[in-house]
Write a protein that holds these residues in place. Structure first.
Motif, PDB file in Angstrom:
ATOM      1  N   SER A  94      80.780  34.775  78.541  1.00  0.00           N
ATOM      2  CA  SER A  94      79.461  34.780  79.188  1.00  0.00           C
ATOM      3  C   SER A  94      78.926  36.201  79.277  1.00  0.00           C
ATOM      4  N   GLU A  95      77.610  36.334  79.228  1.00  0.00           N
ATOM      5  CA  GLU A  95      76.972  37.610  79.528  1.00  0.00           C
ATOM      6  C   GLU A  95      76.879  37.729  81.047  1.00  0.00           C
ATOM      7  N   LEU A  96      77.188  38.908  81.577  1.00  0.00           N
ATOM      8  CA  LEU A  96      77.199  39.120  83.025  1.00  0.00           C
ATOM      9  C   LEU A  96      76.009  39.980  83.433  1.00  0.00           C
ATOM     10  N   GLU A  97      75.352  39.577  84.518  1.00  0.00           N
ATOM     11  CA  GLU A  97      74.221  40.342  85.040  1.00  0.00           C
ATOM     12  C   GLU A  97      74.384  40.500  86.548  1.00  0.00           C
ATOM     13  N   PHE A  98      74.478  41.740  87.012  1.00  0.00           N
ATOM     14  CA  PHE A  98      74.601  42.019  88.438  1.00  0.00           C
ATOM     15  C   PHE A  98      73.288  42.630  88.925  1.00  0.00           C
ATOM     16  N   THR A  99      72.732  42.052  89.964  1.00  0.00           N
ATOM     17  CA  THR A  99      71.466  42.535  90.498  1.00  0.00           C
ATOM     18  C   THR A  99      71.619  42.942  91.955  1.00  0.00           C
ATOM     19  N   ASP A 100      70.878  43.959  92.381  1.00  0.00           N
ATOM     20  CA  ASP A 100      70.912  44.402  93.771  1.00  0.00           C
ATOM     21  C   ASP A 100      70.190  43.438  94.712  1.00  0.00           C
ATOM     22  N   GLU A 137      63.805  35.272  85.720  1.00  0.00           N
ATOM     23  CA  GLU A 137      63.228  35.608  84.425  1.00  0.00           C
ATOM     24  C   GLU A 137      63.691  36.984  83.956  1.00  0.00           C
ATOM     25  N   ASP A 138      63.785  37.926  84.893  1.00  0.00           N
ATOM     26  CA  ASP A 138      64.239  39.278  84.553  1.00  0.00           C
ATOM     27  C   ASP A 138      65.662  39.241  84.010  1.00  0.00           C
ATOM     28  N   ALA A 139      66.527  38.458  84.645  1.00  0.00           N
ATOM     29  CA  ALA A 139      67.916  38.333  84.180  1.00  0.00           C
ATOM     30  C   ALA A 139      67.972  37.691  82.796  1.00  0.00           C
ATOM     31  N   ILE A 140      67.101  36.711  82.564  1.00  0.00           N
ATOM     32  CA  ILE A 140      67.073  36.044  81.261  1.00  0.00           C
ATOM     33  C   ILE A 140      66.577  36.990  80.169  1.00  0.00           C
ATOM     34  N   VAL A 141      65.559  37.802  80.498  1.00  0.00           N
ATOM     35  CA  VAL A 141      65.059  38.785  79.536  1.00  0.00           C
ATOM     36  C   VAL A 141      66.173  39.746  79.135  1.00  0.00           C
ATOM     37  N   LYS A 142      66.949  40.206  80.104  1.00  0.00           N
ATOM     38  CA  LYS A 142      68.066  41.103  79.796  1.00  0.00           C
ATOM     39  C   LYS A 142      69.107  40.393  78.932  1.00  0.00           C
ATOM     40  N   PHE A 143      69.355  39.129  79.238  1.00  0.00           N
ATOM     41  CA  PHE A 143      70.272  38.320  78.428  1.00  0.00           C
ATOM     42  C   PHE A 143      69.774  38.241  76.984  1.00  0.00           C
ATOM     43  N   GLN A 144      68.483  38.021  76.831  1.00  0.00           N
ATOM     44  CA  GLN A 144      67.909  37.880  75.491  1.00  0.00           C
ATOM     45  C   GLN A 144      67.957  39.184  74.694  1.00  0.00           C
ATOM     46  N   GLY A 145      68.102  40.291  75.389  1.00  0.00           N
ATOM     47  CA  GLY A 145      68.182  41.579  74.717  1.00  0.00           C
ATOM     48  C   GLY A 145      69.573  41.940  74.243  1.00  0.00           C
ATOM     49  N   ARG A 146      70.547  41.075  74.496  1.00  0.00           N
ATOM     50  CA  ARG A 146      71.933  41.330  74.096  1.00  0.00           C
ATOM     51  C   ARG A 146      72.306  40.527  72.860  1.00  0.00           C
ATOM     52  N   HIS A 147      73.328  41.014  72.158  1.00  0.00           N
ATOM     53  CA  HIS A 147      73.815  40.315  70.972  1.00  0.00           C
ATOM     54  C   HIS A 147      75.216  39.784  71.264  1.00  0.00           C
ATOM     55  N   ARG A 148      75.343  38.483  71.292  1.00  0.00           N
ATOM     56  CA  ARG A 148      76.624  37.859  71.610  1.00  0.00           C
ATOM     57  C   ARG A 148      77.446  37.699  70.330  1.00  0.00           C
ATOM     58  N   LYS A 186      59.184  40.894  77.182  1.00  0.00           N
ATOM     59  CA  LYS A 186      58.626  39.565  77.406  1.00  0.00           C
ATOM     60  C   LYS A 186      59.686  38.495  77.221  1.00  0.00           C
ATOM     61  N   LEU A 187      59.693  37.534  78.104  1.00  0.00           N
ATOM     62  CA  LEU A 187      60.643  36.438  78.022  1.00  0.00           C
ATOM     63  C   LEU A 187      60.304  35.547  76.830  1.00  0.00           C
ATOM     64  N   ASP A 188      61.305  35.221  76.030  1.00  0.00           N
ATOM     65  CA  ASP A 188      61.144  34.348  74.872  1.00  0.00           C
ATOM     66  C   ASP A 188      61.498  32.920  75.288  1.00  0.00           C
ATOM     67  N   PRO A 189      60.513  32.039  75.397  1.00  0.00           N
ATOM     68  CA  PRO A 189      60.790  30.668  75.856  1.00  0.00           C
ATOM     69  C   PRO A 189      61.667  29.879  74.906  1.00  0.00           C
ATOM     70  N   ASN A 190      61.853  30.366  73.692  1.00  0.00           N
ATOM     71  CA  ASN A 190      62.673  29.660  72.711  1.00  0.00           C
ATOM     72  C   ASN A 190      64.133  30.104  72.733  1.00  0.00           C
ATOM     73  N   ARG A 191      64.453  31.071  73.600  1.00  0.00           N
ATOM     74  CA  ARG A 191      65.826  31.584  73.663  1.00  0.00           C
ATOM     75  C   ARG A 191      66.344  31.568  75.104  1.00  0.00           C
ATOM     76  N   ILE A 192      66.024  30.521  75.815  1.00  0.00           N
ATOM     77  CA  ILE A 192      66.502  30.356  77.189  1.00  0.00           C
ATOM     78  C   ILE A 192      67.974  29.958  77.167  1.00  0.00           C
ATOM     79  N   PRO A 193      68.827  30.619  77.943  1.00  0.00           N
ATOM     80  CA  PRO A 193      70.249  30.220  77.974  1.00  0.00           C
ATOM     81  C   PRO A 193      70.396  28.774  78.437  1.00  0.00           C
ATOM     82  N   ASP A 194      71.270  28.040  77.773  1.00  0.00           N
ATOM     83  CA  ASP A 194      71.480  26.630  78.134  1.00  0.00           C
ATOM     84  C   ASP A 194      72.102  26.492  79.523  1.00  0.00           C
ATOM     85  N   HIS A 195      73.063  27.353  79.822  1.00  0.00           N
ATOM     86  CA  HIS A 195      73.814  27.235  81.082  1.00  0.00           C
ATOM     87  C   HIS A 195      73.800  28.581  81.799  1.00  0.00           C
ATOM     88  N   ILE A 196      73.238  28.581  82.990  1.00  0.00           N
ATOM     89  CA  ILE A 196      73.233  29.771  83.841  1.00  0.00           C
ATOM     90  C   ILE A 196      74.069  29.480  85.085  1.00  0.00           C
TER      91      ILE A 196
END
Length: 255
Positions: free
Chosen positions: A218-224, A236-247, A14-24
């Protein structure tokens, strides 16, 4: 037939609305292949891609993103067929003529990085008018990279600093990361200059001379998903994956 590339959410998290990346930042890729797979001219993909820019911009704004940087036209794109380049130069005119009211409605400010002086006069006017018309908006920044290349950006920044050294305005010892960042084309973004998340569409996994300095951590996300099919769910899917990482920024996990 085209299911592999269609926009869809693949994460059950689930996407966490409180952890949205500032800059995409997004490398918008796959317009041509999207069109070719549908037996359409490449420009049809660019046209559909323009609509995707509108949809994703609104989605990002509603999600709470503060800066959305889009790689619209690179310094290398001039190598494409002249007919395609001419069409691409018309897109900002069409885009801003129809979308600026929506940008103002969503309180989105337009900024541009790149050498726009090399663009056709009509394109320059459309860009500058959009910047002026949205100057008072302060909810999100839509940052277009137009006639932009990161190596060119770094060269220009180095030249600016070298001139200051030559003029004895600064010493060589004063050159540091902060000074270089202040001379980059993203300097006006201040603390938001560096993307938290970089997304590239279409399945390609390379950076293509985009924001090389700024994406150091930056966290990198490559999508087909091809860009014309990229939608709110894809974002949203890319953001969820971002939120699952530890920077860690080079530190340890528990720091």
């Amino acid at each position: 037939m085209f299911g592999k590339k269609e926009g869809s959410s693949t994460s059950n998290a689930k996407l966490d609305p409180n952890r949205i990346p500032d800059h995409i930042a997004i490398i918008m890729d796959g317009n041509g292949r999207w069109a070719q797979e549908r037996h359409l001219p490449r420009v049809a993909g660019h046209k559909q891609g323009m609509q995707t820019v509108k949809n994703v911009t609104i989605a990002a704004s509603e999600l709470g993103v503060k800066v959305l940087s889009l790689y619209a036209f690179s310094t290398e794109n001039w190598k494409r067929p002249s007919s395609e380049v001419s069409y691409l130069m018309q897109l900002p005119i069409k885009f801003f003529s129809t979308f600026v009211p929506d940008l103002v409605k969503h309180n989105v400010r337009v900024m541009v990085m790149g050498d726009i002086t090399k663009l056709p006069q009509g394109t320059q006017k459309a860009v500058n008018d959009a910047i002026a018309d949205t100057a008072d908006c302060n909810e999100m920044i839509l940052n277009f990279a137009l006639n932009y290349g990161s190596r060119d950006e770094i060269i220009r920044a180095t030249q600016q600093i070298a001139k200051k050294v030559a003029a004895k305005e600064i010493s060589v010892d004063q050159i540091d990361e902060q000074l270089l960042s202040q001379n980059m084309m993203t300097a006006d973004l201040d603390k938001l200059a560096d993307p938290d998340l970089l997304i590239r569409t279409s399945g390609e996994e390379r950076i293509s001379n985009f924001m090389l300095w700024q994406i150091a951590y930056s966290e990198l996300e490559f999508t087909d998903v091809y860009w014309p099919d990229f939608d709110r769910h894809s974002l949203e899917d890319a953001i969820v994956k971002f939120q699952g990482r530890h920077r860690r920024y080079g530190g340890l996990k528990n720091n």
